[in-house]
Design a protein around this motif. Structure first.
Motif, PDB file in Angstrom:
ATOM      1  N   ILE A   1     -32.759  45.009 -24.830  1.00 21.78           N
ATOM      2  CA  ILE A   1     -31.227  45.208 -24.383  1.00 21.78           C
ATOM      3  C   ILE A   1     -30.342  45.069 -25.351  1.00 21.78           C
ATOM      4  O   ILE A   1     -29.545  45.988 -25.686  1.00 21.78           O
ATOM      5  N   LYS A   2     -30.534  44.454 -26.405  1.00 16.63           N
ATOM      6  CA  LYS A   2     -29.705  44.057 -27.493  1.00 16.63           C
ATOM      7  C   LYS A   2     -29.794  45.355 -28.570  1.00 16.63           C
ATOM      8  O   LYS A   2     -28.485  45.682 -29.066  1.00 16.63           O
ATOM      9  N   ALA A   3     -30.753  45.798 -28.688  1.00 18.36           N
ATOM     10  CA  ALA A   3     -31.296  47.049 -29.295  1.00 18.36           C
ATOM     11  C   ALA A   3     -30.398  48.045 -28.899  1.00 18.36           C
ATOM     12  O   ALA A   3     -29.782  48.981 -29.721  1.00 18.36           O
ATOM     13  N   LEU A   4     -30.626  48.256 -27.592  1.00 19.80           N
ATOM     14  CA  LEU A   4     -29.860  49.505 -26.858  1.00 19.80           C
ATOM     15  C   LEU A   4     -28.406  49.341 -26.942  1.00 19.80           C
ATOM     16  O   LEU A   4     -27.579  50.227 -27.207  1.00 19.80           O
ATOM     17  N   ALA A   5     -27.934  48.116 -26.901  1.00 14.13           N
ATOM     18  CA  ALA A   5     -26.330  47.609 -27.215  1.00 14.13           C
ATOM     19  C   ALA A   5     -26.080  48.009 -28.479  1.00 14.13           C
ATOM     20  O   ALA A   5     -24.818  48.766 -28.794  1.00 14.13           O
ATOM     21  N   LYS A   6     -26.904  47.721 -29.526  1.00 12.60           N
ATOM     22  CA  LYS A   6     -26.529  48.068 -30.755  1.00 12.60           C
ATOM     23  C   LYS A   6     -26.271  49.662 -31.152  1.00 12.60           C
ATOM     24  O   LYS A   6     -25.431  50.165 -31.766  1.00 12.60           O
ATOM     25  N   ILE A   7     -27.397  50.486 -30.555  1.00 12.18           N
ATOM     26  CA  ILE A   7     -27.125  51.787 -31.009  1.00 12.18           C
ATOM     27  C   ILE A   7     -26.079  52.559 -30.044  1.00 12.18           C
ATOM     28  O   ILE A   7     -25.874  53.814 -30.325  1.00 12.18           O
ATOM     29  N   THR A   8     -25.665  52.139 -28.963  1.00 10.06           N
ATOM     30  CA  THR A   8     -24.426  52.377 -28.263  1.00 10.06           C
ATOM     31  C   THR A   8     -23.094  51.904 -28.468  1.00 10.06           C
ATOM     32  O   THR A   8     -22.263  52.046 -27.512  1.00 10.06           O
ATOM     33  N   GLU A   9     -22.988  50.839 -29.202  1.00  6.74           N
ATOM     34  CA  GLU A   9     -21.971  49.839 -29.526  1.00  6.74           C
ATOM     35  C   GLU A   9     -21.590  49.491 -27.915  1.00  6.74           C
ATOM     36  O   GLU A   9     -20.233  49.421 -27.596  1.00  6.74           O
ATOM     37  N   ALA A  10     -22.538  48.945 -27.066  1.00  4.59           N
ATOM     38  CA  ALA A  10     -22.224  48.709 -25.820  1.00  4.59           C
ATOM     39  C   ALA A  10     -21.653  47.095 -25.787  1.00  4.59           C
ATOM     40  O   ALA A  10     -21.814  46.331 -26.408  1.00  4.59           O
ATOM     41  N   LYS A  11     -20.771  46.752 -24.677  1.00  2.80           N
ATOM     42  CA  LYS A  11     -20.347  45.615 -24.306  1.00  2.80           C
ATOM     43  C   LYS A  11     -21.371  44.764 -23.451  1.00  2.80           C
ATOM     44  O   LYS A  11     -22.026  45.714 -22.422  1.00  2.80           O
ATOM     45  N   LEU A  12     -21.874  43.601 -23.916  1.00  3.99           N
ATOM     46  CA  LEU A  12     -23.084  43.399 -23.233  1.00  3.99           C
ATOM     47  C   LEU A  12     -22.706  41.831 -22.594  1.00  3.99           C
ATOM     48  O   LEU A  12     -22.217  41.031 -23.627  1.00  3.99           O
ATOM     49  N   GLU A  13     -22.886  41.488 -21.397  1.00  5.99           N
ATOM     50  CA  GLU A  13     -22.707  40.244 -20.754  1.00  5.99           C
ATOM     51  C   GLU A  13     -23.908  39.630 -20.322  1.00  5.99           C
ATOM     52  O   GLU A  13     -24.745  40.514 -19.609  1.00  5.99           O
ATOM     53  N   GLY A  14     -24.068  38.309 -20.433  1.00 10.99           N
ATOM     54  CA  GLY A  14     -25.117  37.735 -19.901  1.00 10.99           C
ATOM     55  C   GLY A  14     -26.532  37.791 -20.674  1.00 10.99           C
ATOM     56  O   GLY A  14     -27.677  37.498 -20.091  1.00 10.99           O
ATOM     57  N   ALA A  15     -26.489  38.405 -21.818  1.00  4.69           N
ATOM     58  CA  ALA A  15     -27.690  38.867 -22.557  1.00  4.69           C
ATOM     59  C   ALA A  15     -28.243  37.413 -23.079  1.00  4.69           C
ATOM     60  O   ALA A  15     -27.890  37.259 -24.349  1.00  4.69           O
ATOM     61  N   GLU A  16     -29.264  36.596 -22.701  1.00  6.55           N
ATOM     62  CA  GLU A  16     -29.669  35.390 -23.130  1.00  6.55           C
ATOM     63  C   GLU A  16     -31.063  35.070 -22.382  1.00  6.55           C
ATOM     64  O   GLU A  16     -31.009  35.647 -21.408  1.00  6.55           O
ATOM     65  N   ILE A  17     -31.823  34.394 -23.333  1.00  9.38           N
ATOM     66  CA  ILE A  17     -33.071  33.918 -22.621  1.00  9.38           C
ATOM     67  C   ILE A  17     -33.022  33.265 -21.276  1.00  9.38           C
ATOM     68  O   ILE A  17     -32.214  32.346 -21.009  1.00  9.38           O
ATOM     69  N   GLY A  18     -33.815  33.867 -20.232  1.00  8.62           N
ATOM     70  CA  GLY A  18     -33.720  33.214 -18.856  1.00  8.62           C
ATOM     71  C   GLY A  18     -32.617  33.716 -18.187  1.00  8.62           C
ATOM     72  O   GLY A  18     -32.567  33.554 -16.907  1.00  8.62           O
ATOM     73  N   SER A  19     -31.788  34.565 -18.458  1.00 10.12           N
ATOM     74  CA  SER A  19     -30.731  35.129 -17.718  1.00 10.12           C
ATOM     75  C   SER A  19     -31.396  35.960 -16.747  1.00 10.12           C
ATOM     76  O   SER A  19     -32.065  36.770 -16.896  1.00 10.12           O
ATOM     77  N   THR A  20     -30.793  35.788 -15.415  1.00 10.61           N
ATOM     78  CA  THR A  20     -31.138  36.613 -14.311  1.00 10.61           C
ATOM     79  C   THR A  20     -30.324  37.871 -13.868  1.00 10.61           C
ATOM     80  O   THR A  20     -30.360  38.491 -12.911  1.00 10.61           O
ATOM     81  N   GLU A  21     -28.988  37.923 -14.752  1.00  9.20           N
ATOM     82  CA  GLU A  21     -28.040  38.980 -14.659  1.00  9.20           C
ATOM     83  C   GLU A  21     -27.490  39.536 -15.751  1.00  9.20           C
ATOM     84  O   GLU A  21     -27.108  38.520 -16.922  1.00  9.20           O
ATOM     85  N   ILE A  22     -27.253  40.824 -16.156  1.00 10.51           N
ATOM     86  CA  ILE A  22     -26.691  41.205 -17.151  1.00 10.51           C
ATOM     87  C   ILE A  22     -25.665  42.290 -16.777  1.00 10.51           C
ATOM     88  O   ILE A  22     -25.739  43.031 -15.839  1.00 10.51           O
TER      89      ILE A  22
END
Length: 338
Positions: free
Chosen positions: A52-73
């Motif tokens: 998810i973070k890699a995809l965010a990096k290549i698209t300069e995406a805004k990312l919320e909830g991206a952490e270990i154990g998270s059930t929603e992003i």
């Protein structure tokens, strides 16, 4: 913002990876909830998070909830950019699964993209990196995809530490694929062992060749041996070549004889070949997003898996393309994206 239920169908990491990859490709803001809700360990693990973070990096995406154990992003991508990127799963989490997600949008970046990824190259419940190299890419090349994968170092469970380099060239579009018949010319393979005696890889290969020969098939299996891996491990991958690529593999485990490893891979490949379908069950789900991008595509797979069913659901939801499936779950099926 498009909402996707992360517990649908197979309900695992594949749904998260494919959803975010297609969102990146189509610049669609998405919210995924109930991530891995039905699994013993709910939420995101390291390999899902890396993807998810890699995809965010290549698209300069805004990312919320991206952490270990998270059930929603929440994932809000921008334009896909090329360039050089380095990602570290930080565990033996699968490089192959991270790369699978990145490959979908990376082909449509403005410039060529190079990914260097560190993690597990040969680990449970994921495609070995040699599968992506020798089955996935050759099939996608039939659709006009342009990519190369180079294995720099193997990484086994539990320490990982494997490294690959993938180079993706930009393309304007994908060509439709029509693959419903099988013509096989040869069988090849790689039997590998790291920080184990050479004879482990040799015995895996011999056992696989014995089973294949008993079924009237010859195989050319290359032996790879190294003492440079962080953890000891072994495995074998076999693939049939012709008008298609059909792959099968097996991993070594503590207490599991090398002969069993070779036997498992050979028997799986034989089972796939006996079905007479040109797409194995693993590629049967991997190819779904590409079929939606290309359109007017039809394939026959040896098994319509729950992964394929789930991938069709999220692909239809994000791209708006509709699929037709003739066949039942767990059985051979024809999959069409008109």
């Amino acid at each position: 913002m498009l909402e996707i239920d992360g517990s649908f169908g197979e309900g695992g990491g594949a749904l998260v990876r494919i959803s975010t990859a297609l969102a990146a490709l189509t610049s669609t803001p998405i919210k995924i909830y109930n991530i891995r809700a039905n699994r013993p360990k709910k939420g995101l693990s390291y390999q899902h998070l890396t993807a998810i973070k890699a995809l965010a990096k290549i698209t300069e995406a805004k990312l919320e909830g991206a952490e270990i154990g998270s059930t929603e992003i929440k994932f809000t991508p921008q334009k896909i950019k090329g360039g050089n990127f380095y990602f570290d799963v930080k565990t033996a989490g699968s490089i192959g699964l991270v790369l699978q997600a990145l490959m979908i949008p990376a082909a449509f970046a403005e410039d060529k993209t190079t990914f260097k990824i560190r993690g597990g190259t040969d680990v449970k419940w994921s495609p070995p990196i040699n599968y992506l190299e020798n089955v996935t890419l050759p099939l996608l090349e039939k659709m006009g995809y342009k990519g190369k994968i180079k294995l720099l170092k193997r990484g086994y469970y539990p320490k990982g530490g494997g490294i690959i380099e993938a180079r993706i060239q930009p393309i304007k579009r994908l060509k439709p694929i029509k693959l419903t018949k099988t013509r096989i010319k040869s069988i090849k393979g790689i039997s590998h062992a790291g920080r184990l005696p050479l004879h482990v890889a040799e015995r895996q290969a011999r056992a696989a060749q014995k089973i294949l020969q008993e079924n009237g098939l010859d195989a050319e299996i290359r032996i790879e041996h190294s003492n440079d891996t962080l953890s000891p491990g072994s495995g074998i991958i076999l693939w049939a070549e012709g008008n298609t690529r059909i792959g099968a593999s097996s991993l070594g485990e503590k207490g599991k004889p090398a002969e069993i490893v070779g036997k498992e891979a050979a028997e799986e490949l034989i089972r796939f070949l006996e079905e007479g379908a040109p797409i194995d069950k693993y590629m049967g789900d991997q190819i779904i997003p590409y079929m939606s991008i290309a359109g007017k595509s039809i394939i026959k797979t040896v098994e319509f898996s729950m992964h394929a069913y789930t991938n069709i659901h999220v692909t239809e939801k994000i791209t708006g393309k509709k699929f037709k499936v003739k066949g039942d779950l767990g059985k051979p099926a024809t999959i069409e994206c008109p």
